[in-house]
Design a protein around this motif. Structure first.
Motif, PDB file in Angstrom:
ATOM      1  N   GLY A  92       0.795  -1.224   0.000  1.00 53.94           N
ATOM      2  CA  GLY A  92       0.000   0.000   0.000  1.00 53.94           C
ATOM      3  C   GLY A  92       0.825   1.269   0.000  1.00 53.94           C
ATOM      4  N   LEU A  93       2.159   1.126   0.132  1.00 57.94           N
ATOM      5  CA  LEU A  93       3.037   2.288   0.156  1.00 57.94           C
ATOM      6  C   LEU A  93       3.645   2.522  -1.227  1.00 57.94           C
ATOM      7  N   THR A  94       3.986   3.765  -1.513  1.00 58.98           N
ATOM      8  CA  THR A  94       4.703   4.089  -2.736  1.00 58.98           C
ATOM      9  C   THR A  94       6.203   3.917  -2.515  1.00 58.98           C
ATOM     10  N   TYR A  95       6.944   3.930  -3.599  1.00 59.09           N
ATOM     11  CA  TYR A  95       8.404   3.869  -3.538  1.00 59.09           C
ATOM     12  C   TYR A  95       8.947   4.961  -2.627  1.00 59.09           C
ATOM     13  N   GLN A  96       8.443   6.189  -2.793  1.00 64.88           N
ATOM     14  CA  GLN A  96       8.935   7.306  -1.985  1.00 64.88           C
ATOM     15  C   GLN A  96       8.649   7.099  -0.502  1.00 64.88           C
ATOM     16  N   GLU A  97       7.466   6.567  -0.195  1.00 67.67           N
ATOM     17  CA  GLU A  97       7.110   6.317   1.211  1.00 67.67           C
ATOM     18  C   GLU A  97       7.966   5.205   1.809  1.00 67.67           C
ATOM     19  N   ILE A  98       8.269   4.198   1.026  1.00 74.47           N
ATOM     20  CA  ILE A  98       9.081   3.086   1.526  1.00 74.47           C
ATOM     21  C   ILE A  98      10.497   3.552   1.855  1.00 74.47           C
ATOM     22  N   ILE A  99      11.125   4.287   0.932  1.00 79.19           N
ATOM     23  CA  ILE A  99      12.511   4.695   1.196  1.00 79.19           C
ATOM     24  C   ILE A  99      12.574   5.736   2.313  1.00 79.19           C
ATOM     25  N   ALA A 100      11.488   6.473   2.540  1.00 80.73           N
ATOM     26  CA  ALA A 100      11.464   7.437   3.643  1.00 80.73           C
ATOM     27  C   ALA A 100      11.345   6.736   4.990  1.00 80.73           C
ATOM     28  N   ARG A 101      10.552   5.662   5.059  1.00 76.26           N
ATOM     29  CA  ARG A 101      10.288   4.979   6.326  1.00 76.26           C
ATOM     30  C   ARG A 101      11.253   3.831   6.600  1.00 76.26           C
ATOM     31  N   PHE A 102      11.763   3.208   5.531  1.00 78.17           N
ATOM     32  CA  PHE A 102      12.620   2.026   5.675  1.00 78.17           C
ATOM     33  C   PHE A 102      13.881   2.171   4.820  1.00 78.17           C
ATOM     34  N   PRO A 103      14.646   3.229   4.998  1.00 82.93           N
ATOM     35  CA  PRO A 103      15.779   3.472   4.085  1.00 82.93           C
ATOM     36  C   PRO A 103      16.813   2.357   4.087  1.00 82.93           C
ATOM     37  N   ARG A 104      17.184   1.838   5.266  1.00 80.60           N
ATOM     38  CA  ARG A 104      18.201   0.783   5.319  1.00 80.60           C
ATOM     39  C   ARG A 104      17.663  -0.512   4.727  1.00 80.60           C
ATOM     40  N   GLU A 105      16.463  -0.904   5.121  1.00 76.69           N
ATOM     41  CA  GLU A 105      15.881  -2.147   4.627  1.00 76.69           C
ATOM     42  C   GLU A 105      15.673  -2.096   3.118  1.00 76.69           C
ATOM     43  N   TRP A 106      15.241  -0.935   2.627  1.00 76.96           N
ATOM     44  CA  TRP A 106      15.031  -0.775   1.198  1.00 76.96           C
ATOM     45  C   TRP A 106      16.335  -0.966   0.412  1.00 76.96           C
ATOM     46  N   GLU A 107      17.391  -0.315   0.862  1.00 81.50           N
ATOM     47  CA  GLU A 107      18.656  -0.392   0.142  1.00 81.50           C
ATOM     48  C   GLU A 107      19.222  -1.804   0.184  1.00 81.50           C
ATOM     49  N   GLU A 108      19.114  -2.478   1.341  1.00 76.78           N
ATOM     50  CA  GLU A 108      19.596  -3.852   1.453  1.00 76.78           C
ATOM     51  C   GLU A 108      18.820  -4.770   0.511  1.00 76.78           C
ATOM     52  N   TRP A 109      17.518  -4.560   0.428  1.00 72.17           N
ATOM     53  CA  TRP A 109      16.688  -5.385  -0.444  1.00 72.17           C
ATOM     54  C   TRP A 109      17.011  -5.143  -1.916  1.00 72.17           C
ATOM     55  N   ARG A 110      17.229  -3.879  -2.276  1.00 70.27           N
ATOM     56  CA  ARG A 110      17.564  -3.573  -3.659  1.00 70.27           C
ATOM     57  C   ARG A 110      18.910  -4.186  -4.066  1.00 70.27           C
ATOM     58  N   GLN A 111      19.859  -4.199  -3.142  1.00 73.02           N
ATOM     59  CA  GLN A 111      21.182  -4.731  -3.437  1.00 73.02           C
ATOM     60  C   GLN A 111      21.207  -6.260  -3.456  1.00 73.02           C
ATOM     61  N   ASP A 112      20.379  -6.888  -2.634  1.00 73.34           N
ATOM     62  CA  ASP A 112      20.401  -8.349  -2.510  1.00 73.34           C
ATOM     63  C   ASP A 112      18.970  -8.875  -2.392  1.00 73.34           C
ATOM     64  N   PRO A 113      18.172  -8.767  -3.465  1.00 70.80           N
ATOM     65  CA  PRO A 113      16.753  -9.131  -3.380  1.00 70.80           C
ATOM     66  C   PRO A 113      16.520 -10.614  -3.156  1.00 70.80           C
ATOM     67  N   GLY A 114      17.502 -11.430  -3.499  1.00 68.98           N
ATOM     68  CA  GLY A 114      17.320 -12.857  -3.296  1.00 68.98           C
ATOM     69  C   GLY A 114      17.314 -13.260  -1.841  1.00 68.98           C
ATOM     70  N   ASN A 115      18.155 -12.608  -1.042  1.00 64.32           N
ATOM     71  CA  ASN A 115      18.336 -13.038   0.344  1.00 64.32           C
ATOM     72  C   ASN A 115      17.686 -12.123   1.377  1.00 64.32           C
ATOM     73  N   ARG A 116      17.483 -10.865   1.043  1.00 65.66           N
ATOM     74  CA  ARG A 116      16.895  -9.934   2.004  1.00 65.66           C
ATOM     75  C   ARG A 116      15.379 -10.063   2.017  1.00 65.66           C
ATOM     76  N   ILE A 117      14.829 -10.218   3.188  1.00 70.94           N
ATOM     77  CA  ILE A 117      13.388 -10.388   3.343  1.00 70.94           C
ATOM     78  C   ILE A 117      12.742  -9.035   3.596  1.00 70.94           C
ATOM     79  N   VAL A 118      11.718  -8.723   2.823  1.00 73.00           N
ATOM     80  CA  VAL A 118      10.942  -7.504   3.062  1.00 73.00           C
ATOM     81  C   VAL A 118      10.353  -7.582   4.464  1.00 73.00           C
ATOM     82  N   PRO A 119      10.398  -6.493   5.254  1.00 67.30           N
ATOM     83  CA  PRO A 119       9.834  -6.549   6.614  1.00 67.30           C
ATOM     84  C   PRO A 119       8.403  -7.091   6.631  1.00 67.30           C
ATOM     85  N   GLY A 120       8.234  -8.212   7.323  1.00 63.25           N
ATOM     86  CA  GLY A 120       6.917  -8.833   7.408  1.00 63.25           C
ATOM     87  C   GLY A 120       6.511  -9.582   6.160  1.00 63.25           C
TER      88      GLY A 120
END
Length: 214
Positions: A92-120
């Protein structure tokens, strides 16, 4: 040697696609534009022989599949394993909202989408495993036939990576537009990608706009 031809289709556009919101497992319906896209796709497939139709159980994929299946008199077989990636707390969030609220998790997921789990939610590796299992089960069941499979941007990307034996960082390297058509020919010893993201049926709508990558 006769193979199994699989037409891979991403569902039609939703309002969340249009507004750039990440959908995941949220059951968001097709928009009016998405229904028109599905109707154009129905005409594209009207004279293509289909022996079976499968889709994710989410309504945006199921409705797209049912629209295409209708002229063929085929029922849609829903498969939960074909669902989109579970975006957990990002849904339900936009890209801009995700990187604003979850900057570290977002970047980790973008760099390693195979192994990083989206929160929840899920990692792309988890998605690939369930989609690959579902896909191979369908192909075994429909061996030697021609089938349509309607799913989602993320789940289809992981499937194509599995078919081509690509690392999951490659999910960001190609587009899958709403109602884009890809084709895979499946044989006992290999799968061959024949076509990727063809959208010529959308020309009367001005072509794809690339909205909503997932």
């Amino acid at each position: 040697m006769q193979g199994t031809r699989v037409y891979l289709v991403r569902h039609g556009e939703t309002e969340w696609n249009n507004s750039g919101r990440y959908q995941g497992h949220s059951d968001v319906a097709l928009s009016s534009k998405g229904r028109r896209q599905a109707e154009l796709l129905r005409e594209r497939f009207r004279h293509i022989s289909l022996d079976g139709v499968y889709s994710s159980d989410l309504s945006r994929a199921r409705e797209t599949a049912a629209t295409i299946a209708a002229p063929h008199g085929l029922e849609v077989n829903t498969v939960t394993g074909l669902r989109e990636i579970n975006f957990g707390t990002w849904e339900g969030l936009t890209y801009q909202e995700i990187i604003a609220r979850f900057p570290r998790e977002w970047e980790e997921w973008r760099q390693d989408p195979g192994n990083r789990i989206v929160p929840g939610g899920e990692s792309f590796q988890q998605v690939k495993e369930r989609v690959w299992e579902a896909f191979n089960g369908i192909v075994r069941q429909e061996k030697g036939r021609s089938i349509l499979l309607v799913a989602h941007g993320g789940s289809l990307r992981t499937l194509i990576c599995a078919i081509l034996e690509l690392d999951l960082t490659a999910v960001w390297r190609f587009r899958l537009d709403n109602t884009g058509v890809s084709i895979v020919d499946c044989y006992d010893d290999k799968h061959i990608l024949v076509l990727l993201n063809d959208t010529h049926h959308l020309e009367t709508l001005g072509g794809p706009d690339g909205s909503g990558i997932l």
